[in-house]
Enzyme design. Structure first.
Site, short mmCIF file in Angstrom:
data_model
loop_
_atom_site.label_atom_id
_atom_site.label_comp_id
_atom_site.label_asym_id
_atom_site.label_seq_id
_atom_site.Cartn_x
_atom_site.Cartn_y
_atom_site.Cartn_z
N CYS A 84 0.83 -1.21 0.00
CA CYS A 84 0.00 0.00 0.00
C CYS A 84 0.86 1.25 0.00
CB CYS A 84 -0.93 0.00 1.21
SG CYS A 84 -1.98 1.47 1.31
N ARG A 87 -0.17 4.91 3.05
CA ARG A 87 -0.19 4.64 4.49
C ARG A 87 0.08 5.85 5.38
NH1 ARG A 87 4.03 -0.13 4.63
NH2 ARG A 87 4.34 0.31 2.41
N TRP A 264 -8.98 5.22 -0.01
CA TRP A 264 -9.59 5.80 -1.21
C TRP A 264 -8.72 5.44 -2.40
CZ3 TRP A 264 -8.52 9.45 2.86
CH2 TRP A 264 -7.24 10.02 2.80
N GLU A 269 -5.01 3.23 -10.20
CA GLU A 269 -5.58 1.91 -9.95
C GLU A 269 -6.72 1.63 -10.91
OE1 GLU A 269 -5.98 0.80 -5.60
OE2 GLU A 269 -5.69 2.96 -5.43
#
Length: 385
Positions: A84, A87, A264, A269
């Protein structure tokens, strides 16, 4: 509620049954309690809590987290998520304590509530809903979907797929289980498949539920381009909340297999993966044709041009709709800020380079030009076989 939930037959769950037969590893529990007290000095002396946990594990094979421990563990699991990039705001994760919920219908209701709360009118709120944990001899509830919101892939007799090819097998499964399907279009939201906890496999209460998500729980953004009117005619859209639902939240040896969570979206992506990948919606050739690009040779870089315009449309559309989204340049800078804060705090920040570097223009983002430590840390989100 019963208008959108129906009962289904049991699933085979040998792996699940094997998982829940083990007891908690007391060493994992001790490590977590010490970490919690180390980072939360106001919680006091850890020794009393360590004795309490050791006693419960000895008697019952498990122990129960306090809400403060659960909240801390969930947030640190996000902090430890090596794939991720977003973060920096791990401390802001809203933790919904739903450990009392073991029935599939209750899970369905709260997954819908999760989406409504996380959507927050478009100002997406990082949220996790933690349901009952696995305990020895007693399975916890599970959501079998990869994410709470995903689109169906309808497989035709000629092998082509209408919708998202990634979920063609899942679509086949839920249709075999009784789902009648949506409109048969490219963006039909899949139902949730939820198995109850509290009953051994095959016993009373083991039947899963099929749950169609109400329309008010799924915010979708129609996609348009700021400069090309024809783009809107492509009929593309995407949902606002990326809520992962098939990972187990592991805290101090305890597995919470039903813990859907969301942040979000980063625009890439959607624009560089979901809509662009050849085995997903494969929209680059479509956009390239509309742009009049030369697709007869790779040297024209038509894919690159189309990819940029597709991502421009995604970012523009979410901003126009007032829905939270970040771009890959901003998020890359934020990640390095997060990395610096973690190093300043004396912590290792695990990161998988292949996931941290964005899938578009990676070489012009600051996260590209360095390597990262990538140890396995707990608490964590993990995928069990």
């Amino acid at each position: 509620m019963r208008t959108w939930i129906r009962s289904l037959r049991p699933f085979d769950s040998i792996a699940v049954q094997t998982l829940i037969e083990r007891t908690i590893d007391i060493r994992e529990a001790e490590r977590f309690v010490r970490l919690f007290h180390q980072e939360n000095p106001s919680a006091g002396d850890p020794h009393a809590r360590l004795r309490e946990v050791a006693r419960d594990v000895s008697r019952f094979g498990t122990y129960v987290h306090t809400f403060e421990e659960l909240q801390f563990g969930a947030r640190v699991a996000w902090r430890n998520s090596n794939r991720c990039i977003g973060r920096l705001y791990w401390r802001s994760l809203k933790v919904r304590d739903l450990r009392q919920v073991t029935g599939a219908e209750g899970v369905a209701v709260e997954c819908v509530n999760h989406l409504r709360e996380a959507t927050n009118g478009g100002r997406i709120r990082p949220t996790i809903s933690v349901f009952a944990p696995d305990t020895p001899g007693r399975p916890a509830p599970r959501v079998l979907n990869e994410q709470l919101i995903r689109y169906a892939g309808y497989r035709g007799s000629d092998g082509t797929v209408v919708g998202d090819p990634r979920y063609a097998d899942f679509t086949d499964m839920v249709r075999a289980l009784g789902w009648r399907g949506g409109q048969g279009g490219r963006f039909d939201v899949l139902p949730l498949v939820i198995r109850s906890g509290g009953a051994p496999h095959g016993g009373p209460g083991a039947e899963p539920l099929l749950c169609a998500l109400p329309g008010d729980a799924v915010l979708e953004v129609p996609l348009a381009h700021p400069h090309y009117p024809w783009f809107e005619e492509l009929g593309l859209r995407w949902h606002a909340v990326p809520a992962i639902s098939d990972l187990c939240l592991e805290i101090g040896g305890i597995c919470y297999p039903c813990a859907p969570f969301n942040g979000w979206y980063m625009g890439a992506e959607i624009g560089a993966r979901n809509l662009a990948d050849a085995d997903r919606y494969d929209q680059l050739p479509v956009v390239a044709r509309q742009l009049g690009l030369d697709t007869s040779t790779e040297r024209s870089l038509w894919r690159d041009h189309a990819l940029v315009e597709l991502n421009v449309a995604v970012l523009h559309s979410f901003e126009r709709a007032g829905v939270t989204m970040t771009d890959h340049h901003t998020e890359s800078a934020r990640f390095l800020t997060h990395l610096a804060k973690e190093e300043q705090a004396g912590r290792v920040c695990p990161a998988d380079w292949s996931w941290i570097v964005p899938p578009i223009s990676g070489g012009v983002t600051p996260v590209f030009h360095r390597y990262y430590d990538n140890p396995s840390l707990t608490p964590a989100f993990v995928r069990h076989t």
